[in-house]
Design a protein around this motif. Structure first.
Motif, mmCIF file in Angstrom:
data_model
loop_
_atom_site.group_PDB
_atom_site.id
_atom_site.type_symbol
_atom_site.label_atom_id
_atom_site.label_comp_id
_atom_site.label_asym_id
_atom_site.label_seq_id
_atom_site.Cartn_x
_atom_site.Cartn_y
_atom_site.Cartn_z
ATOM 1 N N ASP A 1 0.826 -1.218 0.000
ATOM 2 C CA ASP A 1 0.000 0.000 0.000
ATOM 3 C C ASP A 1 0.856 1.263 0.000
ATOM 4 N N ASN A 2 1.915 1.260 -0.819
ATOM 5 C CA ASN A 2 2.830 2.390 -0.951
ATOM 6 C C ASN A 2 3.551 2.760 0.340
ATOM 7 N N VAL A 3 3.691 1.794 1.223
ATOM 8 C CA VAL A 3 4.478 1.984 2.441
ATOM 9 C C VAL A 3 5.683 1.056 2.359
ATOM 10 N N LEU A 4 6.865 1.645 2.358
ATOM 11 C CA LEU A 4 8.116 0.893 2.318
ATOM 12 C C LEU A 4 8.542 0.592 3.746
ATOM 13 N N ARG A 5 8.730 -0.700 4.043
ATOM 14 C CA ARG A 5 9.174 -1.131 5.380
ATOM 15 C C ARG A 5 10.559 -1.745 5.250
ATOM 16 N N LEU A 6 11.516 -1.131 5.903
ATOM 17 C CA LEU A 6 12.894 -1.600 5.916
ATOM 18 C C LEU A 6 13.182 -2.150 7.311
ATOM 19 N N VAL A 7 13.395 -3.468 7.368
ATOM 20 C CA VAL A 7 13.656 -4.134 8.647
ATOM 21 C C VAL A 7 15.138 -4.461 8.719
ATOM 22 N N ILE A 8 15.802 -3.957 9.761
ATOM 23 C CA ILE A 8 17.218 -4.244 9.997
ATOM 24 C C ILE A 8 17.320 -4.871 11.380
ATOM 25 N N LEU A 9 17.777 -6.115 11.394
ATOM 26 C CA LEU A 9 17.894 -6.847 12.657
ATOM 27 C C LEU A 9 19.363 -7.052 13.003
ATOM 28 N N GLU A 10 19.683 -6.799 14.269
ATOM 29 C CA GLU A 10 21.021 -7.080 14.799
ATOM 30 C C GLU A 10 20.820 -7.995 15.994
ATOM 31 N N ASP A 11 21.325 -9.209 15.889
ATOM 32 C CA ASP A 11 21.115 -10.240 16.922
ATOM 33 C C ASP A 11 19.629 -10.451 17.187
ATOM 34 N N GLY A 12 18.809 -10.380 16.141
ATOM 35 C CA GLY A 12 17.379 -10.620 16.245
ATOM 36 C C GLY A 12 16.544 -9.437 16.700
ATOM 37 N N ALA A 13 17.193 -8.336 17.063
ATOM 38 C CA ALA A 13 16.467 -7.151 17.540
ATOM 39 C C ALA A 13 16.490 -6.065 16.465
ATOM 40 N N PRO A 14 15.358 -5.371 16.260
ATOM 41 C CA PRO A 14 15.324 -4.294 15.260
ATOM 42 C C PRO A 14 16.174 -3.106 15.694
ATOM 43 N N ILE A 15 16.875 -2.537 14.727
ATOM 44 C CA ILE A 15 17.706 -1.363 15.002
ATOM 45 C C ILE A 15 17.418 -0.285 13.954
ATOM 46 N N ALA A 16 17.868 0.929 14.243
ATOM 47 C CA ALA A 16 17.721 2.053 13.316
ATOM 48 C C ALA A 16 19.075 2.733 13.163
ATOM 49 N N PRO A 17 19.918 2.250 12.231
ATOM 50 C CA PRO A 17 21.227 2.883 12.033
ATOM 51 C C PRO A 17 21.100 4.245 11.346
ATOM 52 N N VAL A 18 22.194 4.936 11.253
ATOM 53 C CA VAL A 18 22.234 6.237 10.584
ATOM 54 C C VAL A 18 22.094 5.993 9.072
ATOM 55 N N ILE A 19 21.124 6.643 8.459
ATOM 56 C CA ILE A 19 20.914 6.508 7.018
ATOM 57 C C ILE A 19 21.642 7.655 6.328
ATOM 58 N N GLU A 20 22.737 7.315 5.646
ATOM 59 C CA GLU A 20 23.469 8.332 4.894
ATOM 60 C C GLU A 20 22.803 8.590 3.550
ATOM 61 N N GLN A 21 22.310 7.511 2.925
ATOM 62 C CA GLN A 21 21.663 7.653 1.628
ATOM 63 C C GLN A 21 20.723 6.473 1.419
ATOM 64 N N ALA A 22 19.548 6.746 0.903
ATOM 65 C CA ALA A 22 18.592 5.706 0.537
ATOM 66 C C ALA A 22 17.883 6.164 -0.728
ATOM 67 N N THR A 23 17.927 5.320 -1.743
ATOM 68 C CA THR A 23 17.272 5.631 -3.014
ATOM 69 C C THR A 23 16.384 4.464 -3.386
ATOM 70 N N PHE A 24 15.120 4.754 -3.639
ATOM 71 C CA PHE A 24 14.140 3.751 -4.047
ATOM 72 C C PHE A 24 13.787 4.033 -5.491
ATOM 73 N N GLY A 25 14.078 3.086 -6.378
ATOM 74 C CA GLY A 25 13.807 3.329 -7.790
ATOM 75 C C GLY A 25 13.890 2.069 -8.616
ATOM 76 N N ARG A 26 13.701 2.242 -9.902
ATOM 77 C CA ARG A 26 13.783 1.130 -10.852
ATOM 78 C C ARG A 26 15.252 0.773 -11.085
ATOM 79 N N ALA A 27 15.473 -0.472 -11.509
ATOM 80 C CA ALA A 27 16.837 -0.930 -11.745
ATOM 81 C C ALA A 27 17.438 -0.334 -13.004
ATOM 82 N N THR A 28 16.621 -0.017 -13.988
ATOM 83 C CA THR A 28 17.136 0.373 -15.298
ATOM 84 C C THR A 28 16.990 1.845 -15.630
ATOM 85 N N SER A 29 16.390 2.622 -14.750
ATOM 86 C CA SER A 29 16.161 4.027 -15.060
ATOM 87 C C SER A 29 16.136 4.841 -13.771
ATOM 88 N N VAL A 30 16.595 6.059 -13.854
ATOM 89 C CA VAL A 30 16.570 6.939 -12.689
ATOM 90 C C VAL A 30 15.366 7.871 -12.711
#
Length: 151
Positions: A70-99
């Motif tokens: 439903d147009n909600v992107l969920r990024l799950v990052i687990l460290e030793d089974g627990a969810p964490i929120a590291p520092v996001i320097e860059q995140a790009t969501f897009g198609r593989a073949t076009s910007v």
């Protein structure tokens, strides 16, 4: 019945090769126009630190996954089974073949995952991440996650 003359043959060949050349130029132009670009500026320099960077990233022991619903992107990052929120320097969501449809998601941590609104019609998408671990070492974590949407 008219006789085929030399100029008829020439016109036929010129037309056929003209069509072939026009199609090839069109395809080449569109291929170059939609090329997303380079991954790194100098692949040799990047390769010199690849093994060390990979070992440091693997030592973090993070399990990373992403889904879109439903147009909600969920990024799950687990460290030793627990969810964490590291520092996001860059995140790009897009198609593989076009910007053309690239988006920069604005993530917020909900206690279990990093969540962001995106515009994601059906198809294959990539989430290209550049994260930094908390702590003194600040290990860089880079990964591309393939995210499918729709049926």
């Amino acid at each position: 019945m008219t006789e085929i003359k030399g100029w008829h043959v020439f016109a036929g060949f010129a037309s056929a090769f003209g069509i072939i050349i026009a199609v090839n130029l069109t395809l080449a132009f569109n291929a170059v126009k939609t090329f997303p670009g380079l991954e790194v500026r100098n692949s040799y320099v990047a390769s010199q630190a690849f093994d060390a960077d990979r070992a440091a990233q693997l030592a973090l022991g993070w399990e990373v996954s992403a889904t879109v619903e439903d147009n909600v992107l969920r990024l799950v990052i687990l460290e030793d089974g627990a969810p964490i929120a590291p520092v996001i320097e860059q995140a790009t969501f897009g198609r593989a073949t076009s910007v053309a449809q690239d988006q920069t998601p604005e993530f917020s941590f909900d206690g279990t995952a990093l969540v962001a609104q995106v515009d994601a019609p059906d198809g294959n998408w990539n989430l290209r991440l550049r994260l930094r671990a908390w702590g003194a070492d600040g290990t860089l974590f880079q990964q591309r996650i393939i995210v499918g949407t729709g049926s």
